[in-house]
Motif scaffolding. Sequence first.
Motif, short mmCIF file in Angstrom:
data_model
loop_
_atom_site.label_atom_id
_atom_site.label_comp_id
_atom_site.label_asym_id
_atom_site.label_seq_id
_atom_site.Cartn_x
_atom_site.Cartn_y
_atom_site.Cartn_z
N ALA A 127 27.96 38.51 -45.79
CA ALA A 127 28.07 38.37 -44.12
C ALA A 127 29.04 37.40 -43.63
N LYS A 128 29.04 36.22 -44.22
CA LYS A 128 29.84 35.17 -43.54
C LYS A 128 31.31 35.02 -44.35
N ASP A 129 31.66 35.77 -45.06
CA ASP A 129 32.89 35.64 -45.68
C ASP A 129 33.34 34.31 -46.22
N MET A 130 32.25 33.72 -46.68
CA MET A 130 32.50 32.32 -47.49
C MET A 130 33.26 32.44 -48.74
N HIS A 131 33.75 31.70 -49.24
CA HIS A 131 34.71 31.77 -50.70
C HIS A 131 34.17 30.68 -51.74
N ARG A 132 33.80 29.74 -51.09
CA ARG A 132 33.47 28.33 -52.21
C ARG A 132 32.19 27.75 -51.51
N ILE A 133 31.19 27.98 -52.64
CA ILE A 133 29.86 26.91 -52.21
C ILE A 133 29.80 25.90 -53.16
N VAL A 134 29.43 24.58 -52.79
CA VAL A 134 29.41 23.26 -53.53
C VAL A 134 28.09 23.01 -53.93
N TYR A 135 27.70 22.46 -55.13
CA TYR A 135 26.29 22.25 -55.50
C TYR A 135 26.34 20.94 -56.13
N LYS A 136 25.76 19.82 -55.66
CA LYS A 136 25.96 18.47 -56.31
C LYS A 136 24.54 17.71 -56.54
N HIS A 137 24.50 17.26 -57.51
CA HIS A 137 22.80 16.82 -57.91
C HIS A 137 23.19 15.42 -58.80
N ALA A 138 22.09 14.58 -58.78
CA ALA A 138 22.22 13.21 -59.61
C ALA A 138 22.36 13.88 -61.19
N VAL A 139 22.88 13.06 -61.94
CA VAL A 139 23.04 13.37 -63.46
C VAL A 139 21.69 13.86 -64.14
N ALA A 140 20.89 12.65 -63.87
CA ALA A 140 19.42 12.66 -64.30
C ALA A 140 18.70 13.93 -64.01
N ASN A 141 18.90 14.60 -62.95
CA ASN A 141 18.13 15.72 -62.11
C ASN A 141 18.32 16.89 -63.00
N THR A 142 17.91 17.12 -64.19
CA THR A 142 17.88 18.40 -64.94
C THR A 142 17.68 19.58 -64.29
N SER A 143 16.52 19.29 -63.62
CA SER A 143 16.00 20.75 -62.85
C SER A 143 17.06 21.17 -61.79
N SER A 144 17.96 20.60 -61.30
CA SER A 144 18.89 20.99 -60.34
C SER A 144 20.05 21.63 -61.22
N GLN A 145 20.30 20.96 -62.51
CA GLN A 145 21.42 21.58 -63.37
C GLN A 145 21.13 22.81 -63.81
N ARG A 146 19.57 23.05 -64.10
CA ARG A 146 19.43 24.54 -64.70
C ARG A 146 19.53 25.42 -63.20
N VAL A 147 19.21 25.33 -62.09
CA VAL A 147 19.43 25.93 -60.96
C VAL A 147 20.75 26.40 -60.77
N ALA A 148 21.76 25.25 -61.19
CA ALA A 148 23.05 25.61 -60.80
C ALA A 148 23.54 26.55 -61.88
N GLN A 149 23.23 26.41 -63.04
CA GLN A 149 23.57 27.21 -64.25
C GLN A 149 22.82 28.60 -64.10
N LYS A 150 21.69 28.85 -63.39
CA LYS A 150 21.00 30.05 -63.40
C LYS A 150 21.68 30.84 -62.20
N CYS A 151 22.42 30.13 -61.27
CA CYS A 151 23.06 30.67 -60.02
C CYS A 151 24.49 30.90 -60.18
N GLY A 152 24.92 30.61 -61.48
CA GLY A 152 26.57 31.15 -61.73
C GLY A 152 27.43 30.01 -61.17
N PHE A 153 26.99 29.03 -61.17
CA PHE A 153 27.72 27.85 -60.65
C PHE A 153 28.43 27.31 -61.78
N THR A 154 29.86 26.72 -61.67
CA THR A 154 30.83 26.25 -62.52
C THR A 154 30.61 24.67 -62.58
N LEU A 155 30.53 23.86 -63.65
CA LEU A 155 30.52 22.69 -63.40
C LEU A 155 32.06 22.22 -63.38
N GLU A 156 32.29 21.30 -62.37
CA GLU A 156 33.48 20.90 -62.09
C GLU A 156 33.94 19.62 -62.47
#
Length: 188
Positions: A127-156
């Motif tokens: 709907a908003k024609d966005m191209h790139r969404i960034v997701y950042k989290h503390a290295v120790a926050n493994t729960s956030s890492q799992r969310v990023a992986q499950k949502c198809g984010f690529t580690l940069e």
Amino acid sequence: MEPVEINAGEHYLRAFRHDDRVSDVPALVEIYADPATKRYMTSQNIIDAASAEMFVLLMSNGWEKDYRWSWAVCDAVSGDLVAGIVLHNVNRRLGSAEVTCWTHPAHRGKGVLPRALNAALGWAFGAKDMHRIVYKHAVANTSSQRVAQKCGFTLEGRLRDEEIIDDQRVDQLSWSRLSTDPVPEQLP
């Protein structure tokens, strides 16, 4: 712009509210009293009802001015606030934004946030024609890492000393998802 509601199956996404019919203030105070939330959500300082009300006002202003899109993720049956999603740092020219999200402690580990975030990303890319969404989290926050992986984010990469947690500088991991990336087929 008016807030957008999104159906995400067992949950629905709506604007954060504090009015005579619905108030997310008590749930926000409860969520931010949780030690893990306090530890990792350092950019938002919700410590009492007044700061939670200010948060709701700021989220509402983002919709009104079309520079931040935010959702209270609610149980479809009870209406209880179970998670939150904020797309901020929206740059319409570049089609980019950054996501911040959290889950109520009682609802962690149940797949709520990945399903809801995928629904919000679908709206942003479509709907908003966005191209790139960034997701950042503390290295120790493994729960956030799992969310990023499950949502198809690529580690940069790793952002060194990007954040302060427990009075210590810590690294963050930076992920992105592009509108051209495949949508995760199945969310656990």
